[in-house]
Write a protein that holds these residues in place. Sequence first.
Motif, PDB file in Angstrom:
ATOM      1  N   VAL A   6       0.707  17.234 -16.184  1.00 54.11           N
ATOM      2  CA  VAL A   6       1.290  15.781 -16.176  1.00 54.11           C
ATOM      3  C   VAL A   6      -0.084  15.209 -15.495  1.00 54.11           C
ATOM      4  O   VAL A   6      -0.832  15.230 -16.017  1.00 54.11           O
ATOM      5  CB  VAL A   6       2.001  15.759 -14.700  1.00 54.11           C
ATOM      6  N   VAL A   7       0.205  13.087 -15.299  1.00 55.69           N
ATOM      7  CA  VAL A   7      -0.890  12.403 -15.026  1.00 55.69           C
ATOM      8  C   VAL A   7      -0.825  11.430 -13.640  1.00 55.69           C
ATOM      9  O   VAL A   7       0.689  11.484 -12.938  1.00 55.69           O
ATOM     10  CB  VAL A   7      -0.780  11.590 -15.394  1.00 55.69           C
ATOM     11  N   ALA A   8      -1.475  11.460 -12.524  1.00 59.07           N
ATOM     12  CA  ALA A   8      -1.360  10.693 -11.540  1.00 59.07           C
ATOM     13  C   ALA A   8      -2.219  10.449 -11.301  1.00 59.07           C
ATOM     14  O   ALA A   8      -3.491   9.662 -11.911  1.00 59.07           O
ATOM     15  CB  ALA A   8      -1.996  11.709 -10.598  1.00 59.07           C
ATOM     16  N   ALA A   9      -1.999   8.560 -10.605  1.00 57.80           N
ATOM     17  CA  ALA A   9      -2.631   8.084 -10.568  1.00 57.80           C
ATOM     18  C   ALA A   9      -3.413   7.518  -8.750  1.00 57.80           C
ATOM     19  O   ALA A   9      -2.871   7.608  -8.291  1.00 57.80           O
ATOM     20  CB  ALA A   9      -1.962   6.112 -10.282  1.00 57.80           C
ATOM     21  N   ILE A  10      -4.387   7.767  -8.814  1.00 57.29           N
ATOM     22  CA  ILE A  10      -5.208   7.027  -7.707  1.00 57.29           C
ATOM     23  C   ILE A  10      -5.055   5.992  -7.639  1.00 57.29           C
ATOM     24  O   ILE A  10      -6.304   5.066  -8.517  1.00 57.29           O
ATOM     25  CB  ILE A  10      -6.769   8.192  -7.575  1.00 57.29           C
ATOM     26  N   ILE A  11      -4.435   5.162  -7.333  1.00 58.06           N
ATOM     27  CA  ILE A  11      -4.601   3.642  -7.220  1.00 58.06           C
ATOM     28  C   ILE A  11      -5.132   3.519  -5.915  1.00 58.06           C
ATOM     29  O   ILE A  11      -5.254   3.354  -4.634  1.00 58.06           O
ATOM     30  CB  ILE A  11      -3.295   2.799  -6.926  1.00 58.06           C
ATOM     31  N   LEU A  12      -7.129   2.377  -5.967  1.00 62.49           N
ATOM     32  CA  LEU A  12      -8.290   1.382  -6.109  1.00 62.49           C
ATOM     33  C   LEU A  12      -7.369   0.494  -5.553  1.00 62.49           C
ATOM     34  O   LEU A  12      -7.718  -0.477  -5.634  1.00 62.49           O
ATOM     35  CB  LEU A  12      -8.964   2.563  -6.493  1.00 62.49           C
ATOM     36  N   ALA A  13      -8.155  -0.389  -4.069  1.00 63.28           N
ATOM     37  CA  ALA A  13      -8.041  -1.659  -3.840  1.00 63.28           C
ATOM     38  C   ALA A  13      -8.566  -1.730  -2.279  1.00 63.28           C
ATOM     39  O   ALA A  13      -8.138  -0.717  -1.405  1.00 63.28           O
ATOM     40  CB  ALA A  13      -6.790  -2.055  -3.737  1.00 63.28           C
ATOM     41  N   ASP A  14      -9.206  -2.528  -2.332  1.00 61.34           N
ATOM     42  CA  ASP A  14     -10.411  -3.166  -1.423  1.00 61.34           C
ATOM     43  C   ASP A  14     -10.851  -1.680  -0.437  1.00 61.34           C
ATOM     44  O   ASP A  14     -11.477  -1.097   1.011  1.00 61.34           O
ATOM     45  CB  ASP A  14      -8.951  -3.159   0.081  1.00 61.34           C
ATOM     46  N   ASN A  15     -11.701  -0.455  -1.366  1.00 60.50           N
ATOM     47  CA  ASN A  15     -11.945   1.085  -0.312  1.00 60.50           C
ATOM     48  C   ASN A  15     -11.340   1.999  -0.183  1.00 60.50           C
ATOM     49  O   ASN A  15     -10.979   2.285   0.751  1.00 60.50           O
ATOM     50  CB  ASN A  15     -12.809   0.780  -0.040  1.00 60.50           C
ATOM     51  N   LYS A  16      -9.718   1.841  -0.590  1.00 60.00           N
ATOM     52  CA  LYS A  16      -8.974   2.553   0.164  1.00 60.00           C
ATOM     53  C   LYS A  16      -7.588   2.954  -1.189  1.00 60.00           C
ATOM     54  O   LYS A  16      -7.537   2.487  -2.335  1.00 60.00           O
ATOM     55  CB  LYS A  16      -7.800   1.392   1.248  1.00 60.00           C
ATOM     56  N   ILE A  17      -7.102   4.062  -1.074  1.00 60.17           N
ATOM     57  CA  ILE A  17      -6.776   4.745  -1.463  1.00 60.17           C
ATOM     58  C   ILE A  17      -5.183   4.707  -1.230  1.00 60.17           C
ATOM     59  O   ILE A  17      -4.284   4.221  -0.380  1.00 60.17           O
ATOM     60  CB  ILE A  17      -6.501   6.556  -1.933  1.00 60.17           C
ATOM     61  N   PHE A  18      -4.370   4.709  -2.480  1.00 60.63           N
ATOM     62  CA  PHE A  18      -2.800   4.204  -2.393  1.00 60.63           C
ATOM     63  C   PHE A  18      -2.344   6.374  -2.498  1.00 60.63           C
ATOM     64  O   PHE A  18      -2.202   6.178  -3.368  1.00 60.63           O
ATOM     65  CB  PHE A  18      -2.294   3.719  -3.623  1.00 60.63           C
ATOM     66  N   ALA A  19      -1.430   6.752  -1.173  1.00 67.20           N
ATOM     67  CA  ALA A  19      -0.743   7.465  -1.601  1.00 67.20           C
ATOM     68  C   ALA A  19       0.790   7.845  -1.565  1.00 67.20           C
ATOM     69  O   ALA A  19       1.975   6.460  -0.312  1.00 67.20           O
ATOM     70  CB  ALA A  19      -0.701   8.554  -0.233  1.00 67.20           C
ATOM     71  N   THR A  20       1.513   8.521  -1.791  1.00 67.91           N
ATOM     72  CA  THR A  20       3.075   8.070  -1.685  1.00 67.91           C
ATOM     73  C   THR A  20       3.604   9.564  -1.157  1.00 67.91           C
ATOM     74  O   THR A  20       3.586  10.100  -1.329  1.00 67.91           O
ATOM     75  CB  THR A  20       3.606   8.358  -2.809  1.00 67.91           C
TER      76      THR A  20
END
Length: 132
Positions: A6-20
């Motif tokens: 599998v693949v996973a996205a560590i989505i970064l914006a404004d030094n924050k990480i998006f978790a689901t």
Amino acid sequence: MKTIRVVAAIILADNKIFATQRGYGEFKDGWEFPGGKIEPDETPEHAIIREIKEELDTKIEVIQLLDTVEYDYPKFHLSMDCFICNVKSGDLILKEHEAAKWLTKETLYSVDWLPADQALIGKIENYLEEHA
């Protein structure tokens, strides 16, 4: 033991990480980085772009591979390529997850991560420190 890639996205914006938070299946309610299975005809980079488009209606840009996590769950072995990504367009609309949060370096441990995803948290902390 069966291996699932599998693949996973560590989505970064404004030094924050998006978790689901998973909304389905055996690991329902656990927190994870969004992503999914690699199809036979695609690269991991193409897979993560496709999965985020499908799951979150968002177009992302892959920045770099952070790590490949190898984790033995009771019924299968997980091999997960984890990519640092940025949002190119879209609003991260939850189509398959029940919740999401933006986490700072200080709040990374505030959610109940699935075991394979938990293995990434220290590396993400280091990444955020280096790129702050």
